[in-house]
Design a protein around this motif. Structure first.
Motif, PDB file in Angstrom:
ATOM      1  N   VAL A  38      -6.312 -44.659  27.789  1.00 37.27           N
ATOM      2  CA  VAL A  38      -7.018 -45.433  26.670  1.00 37.27           C
ATOM      3  C   VAL A  38      -7.859 -44.848  25.587  1.00 37.27           C
ATOM      4  O   VAL A  38      -8.017 -44.707  24.580  1.00 37.27           O
ATOM      5  CB  VAL A  38      -6.531 -46.534  27.462  1.00 37.27           C
ATOM      6  N   PHE A  39      -8.822 -44.579  26.809  1.00 37.63           N
ATOM      7  CA  PHE A  39      -9.812 -44.131  25.551  1.00 37.63           C
ATOM      8  C   PHE A  39      -9.718 -43.419  25.061  1.00 37.63           C
ATOM      9  O   PHE A  39     -10.425 -42.861  24.027  1.00 37.63           O
ATOM     10  CB  PHE A  39     -11.175 -44.080  27.398  1.00 37.63           C
ATOM     11  N   GLU A  40      -8.776 -42.253  25.734  1.00 36.85           N
ATOM     12  CA  GLU A  40      -8.283 -41.116  25.203  1.00 36.85           C
ATOM     13  C   GLU A  40      -8.020 -40.622  23.707  1.00 36.85           C
ATOM     14  O   GLU A  40      -8.073 -40.022  22.783  1.00 36.85           O
ATOM     15  CB  GLU A  40      -7.853 -39.164  25.970  1.00 36.85           C
ATOM     16  N   ALA A  41      -6.478 -41.978  23.653  1.00 38.62           N
ATOM     17  CA  ALA A  41      -6.284 -41.892  22.185  1.00 38.62           C
ATOM     18  C   ALA A  41      -7.117 -42.731  20.955  1.00 38.62           C
ATOM     19  O   ALA A  41      -7.290 -42.393  20.211  1.00 38.62           O
ATOM     20  CB  ALA A  41      -5.064 -43.032  22.630  1.00 38.62           C
ATOM     21  N   VAL A  42      -8.933 -43.327  21.729  1.00 42.02           N
ATOM     22  CA  VAL A  42      -9.019 -44.368  20.999  1.00 42.02           C
ATOM     23  C   VAL A  42     -10.545 -42.767  20.228  1.00 42.02           C
ATOM     24  O   VAL A  42     -10.559 -43.055  18.827  1.00 42.02           O
ATOM     25  CB  VAL A  42     -10.193 -44.900  21.454  1.00 42.02           C
ATOM     26  N   ASN A  43     -10.143 -42.060  21.300  1.00 42.52           N
ATOM     27  CA  ASN A  43     -11.143 -40.735  20.597  1.00 42.52           C
ATOM     28  C   ASN A  43     -10.573 -40.087  20.075  1.00 42.52           C
ATOM     29  O   ASN A  43     -11.208 -39.301  18.844  1.00 42.52           O
ATOM     30  CB  ASN A  43     -11.655 -40.371  22.012  1.00 42.52           C
ATOM     31  N   ALA A  44      -9.009 -39.699  20.648  1.00 39.40           N
ATOM     32  CA  ALA A  44      -8.476 -38.707  19.871  1.00 39.40           C
ATOM     33  C   ALA A  44      -8.650 -39.570  17.918  1.00 39.40           C
ATOM     34  O   ALA A  44      -8.949 -38.954  17.342  1.00 39.40           O
ATOM     35  CB  ALA A  44      -6.689 -38.801  19.932  1.00 39.40           C
ATOM     36  N   ARG A  45      -8.321 -40.605  17.946  1.00 40.56           N
ATOM     37  CA  ARG A  45      -8.255 -41.081  16.607  1.00 40.56           C
ATOM     38  C   ARG A  45      -9.922 -41.312  15.562  1.00 40.56           C
ATOM     39  O   ARG A  45      -9.976 -41.216  14.563  1.00 40.56           O
ATOM     40  CB  ARG A  45      -7.812 -42.738  17.037  1.00 40.56           C
ATOM     41  N   LEU A  46     -10.548 -41.256  17.074  1.00 43.17           N
ATOM     42  CA  LEU A  46     -11.960 -42.071  15.832  1.00 43.17           C
ATOM     43  C   LEU A  46     -12.438 -39.741  15.239  1.00 43.17           C
ATOM     44  O   LEU A  46     -13.200 -40.208  14.899  1.00 43.17           O
ATOM     45  CB  LEU A  46     -13.292 -42.309  17.237  1.00 43.17           C
ATOM     46  N   GLY A  47     -11.869 -39.079  16.687  1.00 40.13           N
ATOM     47  CA  GLY A  47     -11.994 -37.474  15.739  1.00 40.13           C
ATOM     48  C   GLY A  47     -13.477 -37.410  16.494  1.00 40.13           C
ATOM     49  O   GLY A  47     -14.368 -36.077  16.343  1.00 40.13           O
ATOM     50  N   ARG A  48     -14.285 -38.166  17.706  1.00 40.93           N
ATOM     51  CA  ARG A  48     -15.248 -37.876  18.082  1.00 40.93           C
ATOM     52  C   ARG A  48     -15.738 -38.317  19.919  1.00 40.93           C
ATOM     53  O   ARG A  48     -14.398 -39.380  19.906  1.00 40.93           O
ATOM     54  CB  ARG A  48     -16.472 -37.551  17.575  1.00 40.93           C
ATOM     55  N   MET A  49     -16.257 -37.862  20.489  1.00 44.38           N
ATOM     56  CA  MET A  49     -16.037 -38.498  21.835  1.00 44.38           C
ATOM     57  C   MET A  49     -16.794 -39.870  21.787  1.00 44.38           C
ATOM     58  O   MET A  49     -18.143 -39.836  21.672  1.00 44.38           O
ATOM     59  CB  MET A  49     -16.510 -37.572  23.376  1.00 44.38           C
ATOM     60  N   VAL A  50     -16.189 -41.244  22.219  1.00 44.29           N
ATOM     61  CA  VAL A  50     -17.082 -42.369  21.923  1.00 44.29           C
ATOM     62  C   VAL A  50     -17.070 -43.044  23.590  1.00 44.29           C
ATOM     63  O   VAL A  50     -18.070 -43.035  23.751  1.00 44.29           O
ATOM     64  CB  VAL A  50     -16.657 -42.889  21.043  1.00 44.29           C
ATOM     65  N   TYR A  51     -15.575 -42.789  23.368  1.00 47.61           N
ATOM     66  CA  TYR A  51     -15.221 -43.588  25.393  1.00 47.61           C
ATOM     67  C   TYR A  51     -15.676 -42.638  25.903  1.00 47.61           C
ATOM     68  O   TYR A  51     -14.129 -42.598  26.264  1.00 47.61           O
ATOM     69  CB  TYR A  51     -14.665 -44.711  24.907  1.00 47.61           C
ATOM     70  N   ASP A  52     -16.658 -42.249  26.473  1.00 44.86           N
ATOM     71  CA  ASP A  52     -16.175 -40.604  27.544  1.00 44.86           C
ATOM     72  C   ASP A  52     -15.698 -41.730  28.760  1.00 44.86           C
ATOM     73  O   ASP A  52     -16.135 -41.963  29.498  1.00 44.86           O
ATOM     74  CB  ASP A  52     -17.311 -40.558  27.767  1.00 44.86           C
ATOM     75  N   PRO A  53     -14.441 -41.419  29.074  1.00 45.39           N
ATOM     76  CA  PRO A  53     -14.037 -41.557  30.453  1.00 45.39           C
ATOM     77  C   PRO A  53     -14.648 -41.490  31.849  1.00 45.39           C
ATOM     78  O   PRO A  53     -14.659 -42.085  32.576  1.00 45.39           O
ATOM     79  CB  PRO A  53     -12.946 -41.139  30.698  1.00 45.39           C
ATOM     80  N   GLU A  54     -15.236 -40.654  31.762  1.00 45.23           N
ATOM     81  CA  GLU A  54     -16.649 -40.295  32.990  1.00 45.23           C
ATOM     82  C   GLU A  54     -17.337 -40.674  32.292  1.00 45.23           C
ATOM     83  O   GLU A  54     -18.782 -40.494  33.726  1.00 45.23           O
ATOM     84  CB  GLU A  54     -16.958 -38.333  32.889  1.00 45.23           C
TER      85      GLU A  54
END
Ligand SMILES: [Zn+2]
Length: 359
Positions: free
Chosen positions: A303-319
């Motif tokens: 879910v975090f990765e989908a949001v980051n992909a839509r934002l075009g940058r790493m905001v919610y880093d799952p790490e």
């Protein structure tokens, strides 16, 4: 041969009697006018006719008779005026008596409306979450496949979609009515990318193709999402317990069972000790002593990765960040609180049902 004046006086007496009878029978303004026309009318009035007939009398007799007839004419006019005034006064008195207001009577209290039981429950839930530091976020009831399924780790061929068949908007490719308030998670994270700390609830209407005594094609949910560095399953359990105890009372135990949702990992189902039998087992809890109240879990990294992909940058880093989410049905809470067994009662607009709830 009799004296013409005597004859006239006899006619005057007869006319007076006739007039008194006619006046006694007149009941309204039209009746009075008819009496006036009959005796004093210019063309065919009885008194007018007699006045005309005086022309054939000798001068002395004419003068006496004229005096006599004019007196009759004035009497008739005076009697008619008096009768009219009496009628006006009587109808005014009747109207006043009819319209009289008894100021000592108690007033008629206006019927006060009341909030719908689901609104009351939703506001109660919002109050509890606001007191726990959550923000109330409004999502969109008409949404799209991306926010409702894809971004929540349910790609087009995912079997979990079958359980959430919904309504699609004709003529708008991909537009649908959301099947759950989890769409609010995605919308909020996309529109609030800084800082990556989230604490929201998203209450609102959702839609599914279901219709029976426990399912309505439209119902309401509350979604909660908490994201931040170091959020754990322990936070999830503590938050849910605190919320359920605030809502139902601290005497009811809360139980967590492992479950599955595509957008959480691990996923847990939450049960509350049966509020009807207190855990001993009854018809409502089907003898188990527990009532299913909500689904929850730790936010799936996808879910975090989908949001980051839509934002075009790493905001919610799952790490770096983790989070938990849970959702529950507002009707389910209202049904449990009030012992209602048919969800359709909430949407039937039947006042006999709605008026049972306190104003
Ligand atoms: Zn029970």
């Amino acid at each position: 041969m009799s004296d013409p004046l005597d004859a006239l006086q006899a006619k005057v007496r007869a006319l007076r009697e006739e007039f008194e009878r006619a006046l006694g029978e007149a009941r309204d303004p039209q009746g009075f006018q008819a009496v006036k026309d009959r005796f004093l009318g210019r063309k065919s009035g009885a008194v007018t006719g007699l006045l005309r007939s005086l022309a054939g009398l000798a001068e002395d007799a004419r003068r006496d008779a004229g005096r006599e007839l004019n007196a009759l004419k004035q009497d008739i006019e005076a009697r008619l005026d008096g009768a009219r005034e009496a009628l006006t006064a009587r109808s005014r008195d009747e109207r006043l008596a009819h319209e009289r207001v008894d100021v000592t009577l108690p007033g008629r209290p206006p019927v006060l409306g009341r909030r719908h039981p689901l609104t009351v429950v939703r506001e109660e839930l919002e109050e509890i979450f606001l007191s726990m530091g959550y923000e109330v976020y409004d999502g969109a009831e008409t949404d799209d496949d991306y926010h409702c399924f894809e971004a929540l780790n349910m790609p087009p061929d995912h079997p979990a979609r079958d359980m959430q068949d919904t309504f699609y908007v004709a003529g708008h490719s991909g537009a649908l009515l959301r099947t759950h308030t989890s769409t609010g998670q995605i919308r909020y994270m996309l529109s609030n990318p800084h800082p990556p700390v989230v604490r929201i609830i998203c209450p609102g209407k959702v839609f599914r193709r279901d219709d029976d005594i426990t399912h309505s094609p439209m119902f309401q949910q509350v979604e909660a999402l908490v994201v931040g560095p170091g959020i754990t399953l322990g936070d999830l359990k503590g938050s849910i317990e605190a919320f359920l105890h605030a809502l139902f009372g601290p005497q009811y135990p809360v139980r967590f069972r492992s479950s599955f949702f595509p957008y959480t990992e691990p996923s847990v189902e939450v049960d509350l000790g049966c509020i009807v039998c207190g855990g001993k087992g009854c018809r409502v809890c089907k003898g188990t002593g527990w009532l299913e109240i909500m689904g929850s879990g730790m936010v799936h990294p996808a879910v975090f990765e989908a949001v980051n992909a839509r934002l075009g940058r790493m905001v919610y880093d799952p790490e770096e960040v983790t989070g938990f989410a849970f959702g529950l049905g507002i009707e389910r809470v209202a049904m449990m609180k009030h012992g209602i067994d048919d969800i359709r009662l909430f949407y039937g607009s039947d006042l006999r049902f709605l008026e049972q709830f306190p104003a």
